[in-house]
Design an enzyme around this catalytic site. Structure first.
Site, mmCIF file in Angstrom:
data_model
loop_
_atom_site.group_PDB
_atom_site.id
_atom_site.type_symbol
_atom_site.label_atom_id
_atom_site.label_comp_id
_atom_site.label_asym_id
_atom_site.label_seq_id
_atom_site.Cartn_x
_atom_site.Cartn_y
_atom_site.Cartn_z
ATOM 1 N N SER A 69 -24.566 -18.571 21.358
ATOM 2 C CA SER A 69 -24.887 -17.768 22.156
ATOM 3 C C SER A 69 -24.700 -15.841 22.075
ATOM 4 C CB SER A 69 -23.929 -17.720 23.954
ATOM 5 O OG SER A 69 -24.117 -19.318 24.773
HETATM 6 N N1 SAH Z 1 -21.726 -21.323 24.066
HETATM 7 C C1 SAH Z 1 -21.966 -22.074 22.508
HETATM 8 C C2 SAH Z 1 -22.896 -22.517 22.496
HETATM 9 C C3 SAH Z 1 -23.894 -23.248 23.205
HETATM 10 S S1 SAH Z 1 -25.297 -23.924 22.522
HETATM 11 C C4 SAH Z 1 -21.059 -21.126 21.556
HETATM 12 O O1 SAH Z 1 -20.509 -20.559 22.188
HETATM 13 O O2 SAH Z 1 -21.079 -21.923 20.691
HETATM 14 C C5 SAH Z 1 -25.696 -25.527 23.657
HETATM 15 C C6 SAH Z 1 -24.259 -26.509 23.608
HETATM 16 O O3 SAH Z 1 -24.329 -27.708 24.940
HETATM 17 C C7 SAH Z 1 -24.825 -27.443 22.442
HETATM 18 O O4 SAH Z 1 -23.751 -27.170 21.454
HETATM 19 C C8 SAH Z 1 -25.288 -28.620 22.692
HETATM 20 O O5 SAH Z 1 -25.206 -30.068 21.970
HETATM 21 C C9 SAH Z 1 -24.453 -28.778 23.685
HETATM 22 N N2 SAH Z 1 -25.192 -29.745 25.538
HETATM 23 C C10 SAH Z 1 -26.850 -29.669 25.259
HETATM 24 N N3 SAH Z 1 -26.515 -30.877 26.732
HETATM 25 C C11 SAH Z 1 -25.132 -31.209 26.595
HETATM 26 C C12 SAH Z 1 -24.454 -31.980 27.640
HETATM 27 N N4 SAH Z 1 -24.558 -32.809 28.084
HETATM 28 N N5 SAH Z 1 -22.954 -32.474 27.987
HETATM 29 C C13 SAH Z 1 -22.513 -31.330 26.984
HETATM 30 N N6 SAH Z 1 -23.185 -30.266 26.448
HETATM 31 C C14 SAH Z 1 -23.815 -30.299 25.668
#
Ligand code: SAH
Length: 223
Positions: A69
């Site tokens: 993010s």
């Molecule tokens: N905040 C994180 C980036 C997140 S990107 C950072 O700083 O790196 C969003 C993440 O949400 C991805 O890794 C994706 O795999 C996860 N994601 C998407 N749907 C999800 C779900 N149902 N349960 C858990 N994780 C999920």
């Protein structure tokens, strides 16, 4: 001095200071959040080839079609979760590489985090271990289900966007608790904050955002 953690050149203290000034200019007011972003070494969370861009205020690729993010969004969501109240616990959905998790871990005593893509979860664990963070519990699972056994939570932060707010996550909020998450399809997502008041969940619109979609089910190490 541990140069990998402290950073050199484009990952140095001066580069981080510029990022903090920029976030403050964009309206982040919570001094504890700004200080935390200053102290978390974002460059260790990104691929080495991208380390020189770690303190730019942009999202960067993580592999598996996901992105780390943007610092402004991490700051904005963390500020929205805190907003004046004491936060003792947070459930984070979408661990990714663990950067947002690391920011939360310095501000909230108990952090619980769920990621559906196993190799990302493993990477997040090792990143957090490397910077000495020990107050986080990890779960490989589907965030739509939350983590009932550890709840209810003072706050829940979701880093991926579903079409509608998952009722199960609202149900895992403690009284007075807050859920901050993006909702809506690509190109039309809004960042929402729901505050639990008894059995009512008060929504507030915090503006337009752009997140990866929240997907059901899990992906294992071979997926
Ligand atoms: N905040 C994180 C980036 C997140 S990107 C950072 O700083 O790196 C969003 C993440 O949400 C991805 O890794 C994706 O795999 C996860 N994601 C998407 N749907 C999800 C779900 N149902 N349960 C858990 N994780 C999920």
């Amino acid at each position: 001095m541990d140069t990998r953690l402290d950073g050199i050149g484009m990952t140095s203290a001066r580069t981080r200071e510029r990022l903090i000034l920029r976030l403050a200019e964009q309206g982040i007011q919570d001094a504890a959040v700004l200080e935390r972003i200053r102290s978390v070494p974002r460059h260790i969370f990104v691929d080495e080839a991208l380390a020189s861009r770690a303190y730019e205020d942009t999202a960067l690729p993580l592999g598996h079609g996901q992105t780390i993010s943007q610092p402004y969004i991490v700051a904005r969501m963390t500020e929205a979760l805190r907003a004046g109240a004491a936060v003792r616990s947070v459930l984070e959905i979408g661990t990714g590489c663990g950067y947002q998790t690391a920011v939360l871990a310095g501000l909230v005593p108990q952090v619980f985090t769920i990621e559906r893509i196993e190799p990302l979860l493993q990477r997040a664990k090792s990143n957090l271990r490397e910077i000495g963070i020990a107050n986080v519990r990890f779960r490989h699972g589907d965030g739509f289900e939350g983590w009932r056994a550890m709840g209810p939570y003072d706050s829940i932060l979701v880093a991926a966007a579903p079409a509608e707010v998952p009722e199960e996550l609202l149900a895992q909020l403690a009284p007075g608790g807050r859920l901050v998450m993006p909702i809506g399809p690509d190109g039309r997502q809004r960042l929402l904050r729901y505050t639990r008041r008894g059995t009512v969940y008060e929504p507030e619109d915090l503006g337009a955002v752009s997140f990866v979609p929240m997907l059901a089910g899990v992906v294992g190490s071979l997926g």
